[in-house]
Design a protein around this motif. Structure first.
Motif, short mmCIF file in Angstrom:
data_model
loop_
_atom_site.label_atom_id
_atom_site.label_comp_id
_atom_site.label_asym_id
_atom_site.label_seq_id
_atom_site.Cartn_x
_atom_site.Cartn_y
_atom_site.Cartn_z
N GLN A 9 0.84 -1.21 0.00
CA GLN A 9 0.00 0.00 0.00
C GLN A 9 0.87 1.25 0.00
N ALA A 10 1.93 1.26 0.78
CA ALA A 10 2.80 2.43 0.83
C ALA A 10 3.49 2.65 -0.51
N GLN A 11 3.88 1.56 -1.18
CA GLN A 11 4.48 1.70 -2.51
C GLN A 11 3.49 2.28 -3.50
N GLU A 12 2.24 1.85 -3.42
CA GLU A 12 1.21 2.36 -4.32
C GLU A 12 0.93 3.84 -4.05
N ILE A 13 0.86 4.21 -2.79
CA ILE A 13 0.64 5.61 -2.43
C ILE A 13 1.80 6.46 -2.92
N HIS A 14 3.01 5.95 -2.76
CA HIS A 14 4.19 6.68 -3.22
C HIS A 14 4.15 6.88 -4.73
N LYS A 15 3.73 5.84 -5.46
CA LYS A 15 3.65 5.92 -6.92
C LYS A 15 2.65 7.00 -7.33
N TYR A 16 1.47 7.02 -6.69
CA TYR A 16 0.45 8.01 -7.03
C TYR A 16 0.88 9.41 -6.62
N ALA A 17 1.58 9.53 -5.51
CA ALA A 17 2.07 10.85 -5.09
C ALA A 17 3.06 11.40 -6.10
N GLU A 18 3.91 10.54 -6.64
CA GLU A 18 4.86 10.99 -7.66
C GLU A 18 4.13 11.42 -8.93
N GLN A 19 3.08 10.69 -9.30
CA GLN A 19 2.30 11.07 -10.47
C GLN A 19 1.60 12.41 -10.25
N LEU A 20 1.12 12.65 -9.05
CA LEU A 20 0.48 13.94 -8.75
C LEU A 20 1.47 15.09 -8.82
N LYS A 21 2.68 14.83 -8.35
CA LYS A 21 3.71 15.88 -8.42
C LYS A 21 4.05 16.24 -9.85
N ALA A 22 3.91 15.27 -10.76
CA ALA A 22 4.25 15.52 -12.17
C ALA A 22 3.16 16.31 -12.89
N LEU A 23 1.95 16.36 -12.32
CA LEU A 23 0.88 17.11 -12.97
C LEU A 23 1.13 18.61 -12.85
N PRO A 24 0.76 19.38 -13.88
CA PRO A 24 0.93 20.83 -13.79
C PRO A 24 -0.07 21.43 -12.80
N ASP A 25 0.28 22.56 -12.22
CA ASP A 25 -0.61 23.23 -11.27
C ASP A 25 -1.82 23.84 -11.98
N VAL A 26 -1.63 24.27 -13.22
CA VAL A 26 -2.68 24.92 -13.98
C VAL A 26 -2.87 24.15 -15.28
N ARG A 27 -4.14 23.85 -15.60
CA ARG A 27 -4.42 23.18 -16.87
C ARG A 27 -4.57 24.24 -17.95
N GLU A 28 -3.50 24.48 -18.66
CA GLU A 28 -3.45 25.54 -19.66
C GLU A 28 -4.50 25.35 -20.75
N GLU A 29 -4.80 24.12 -21.12
CA GLU A 29 -5.79 23.89 -22.18
C GLU A 29 -7.18 24.37 -21.79
N LYS A 30 -7.44 24.49 -20.49
CA LYS A 30 -8.72 25.02 -20.00
C LYS A 30 -8.64 26.53 -19.79
N VAL A 31 -7.52 27.00 -19.33
CA VAL A 31 -7.38 28.41 -18.96
C VAL A 31 -7.23 29.30 -20.20
N GLN A 32 -6.47 28.85 -21.16
CA GLN A 32 -6.15 29.69 -22.33
C GLN A 32 -7.39 30.18 -23.08
N PRO A 33 -8.35 29.32 -23.44
CA PRO A 33 -9.53 29.83 -24.15
C PRO A 33 -10.35 30.81 -23.31
N LEU A 34 -10.47 30.55 -22.02
CA LEU A 34 -11.21 31.47 -21.16
C LEU A 34 -10.51 32.81 -21.05
N GLU A 35 -9.20 32.78 -20.95
CA GLU A 35 -8.42 34.02 -20.86
C GLU A 35 -8.59 34.85 -22.13
N GLN A 36 -8.58 34.18 -23.27
CA GLN A 36 -8.77 34.90 -24.55
C GLN A 36 -10.15 35.52 -24.62
N GLN A 37 -11.18 34.78 -24.17
CA GLN A 37 -12.54 35.32 -24.17
C GLN A 37 -12.66 36.52 -23.24
N LEU A 38 -12.02 36.43 -22.06
CA LEU A 38 -12.06 37.55 -21.12
C LEU A 38 -11.40 38.79 -21.72
#
Length: 102
Positions: free
Chosen positions: A48-77
């Motif tokens: 279980q600890a190995q699995e949690i560690h694996k998922y924690a590493e995957q979460l760290k690799a994710l970007p803080d901001v999803r640019e594909e969602k933010v960019q179109p909204l920013e352009q519309q604003l």
């Protein structure tokens, strides 16, 4: 008049003999256990600890901001064409009202 100590602490404040400090690995020999190689500490994580560690590493690799969602909204604003959907506003108002009641 003689005062007697009945608390049993009479020897607590007397000088005690000095005990010799020994390395921790010598204690293994005292108790008949076989130590691992000197200084070779090791630990093993549970499945279980190995699995949690694996998922924690995957979460760290994710970007803080999803640019594909933010960019179109920013352009519309910036263009002044963004409109808030009324359904979203009304739903949030009802959700906030439910939270206020609890």
């Amino acid at each position: 008049m003689k005062i007697e100590d009945s608390s049993g602490l009479s020897g607590a404040f007397e000088a005690q003999p000095v005990q010799k400090a020994v390395p921790a690995f010598d204690l293994f020999q005292v108790y008949g256990a076989a130590p691992t190689a000197a200084g070779a500490d090791h630990a093993q994580m549970s499945v279980q600890a190995q699995e949690i560690h694996k998922y924690a590493e995957q979460l760290k690799a994710l970007p803080d901001v999803r640019e594909e969602k933010v960019q179109p909204l920013e352009q519309q604003l910036q263009a002044g064409t963004y409109r808030v959907p009324l359904e979203d506003v009304s739903e949030m108002m009802f959700r906030l009202a439910e939270l206020d009641r609890s």
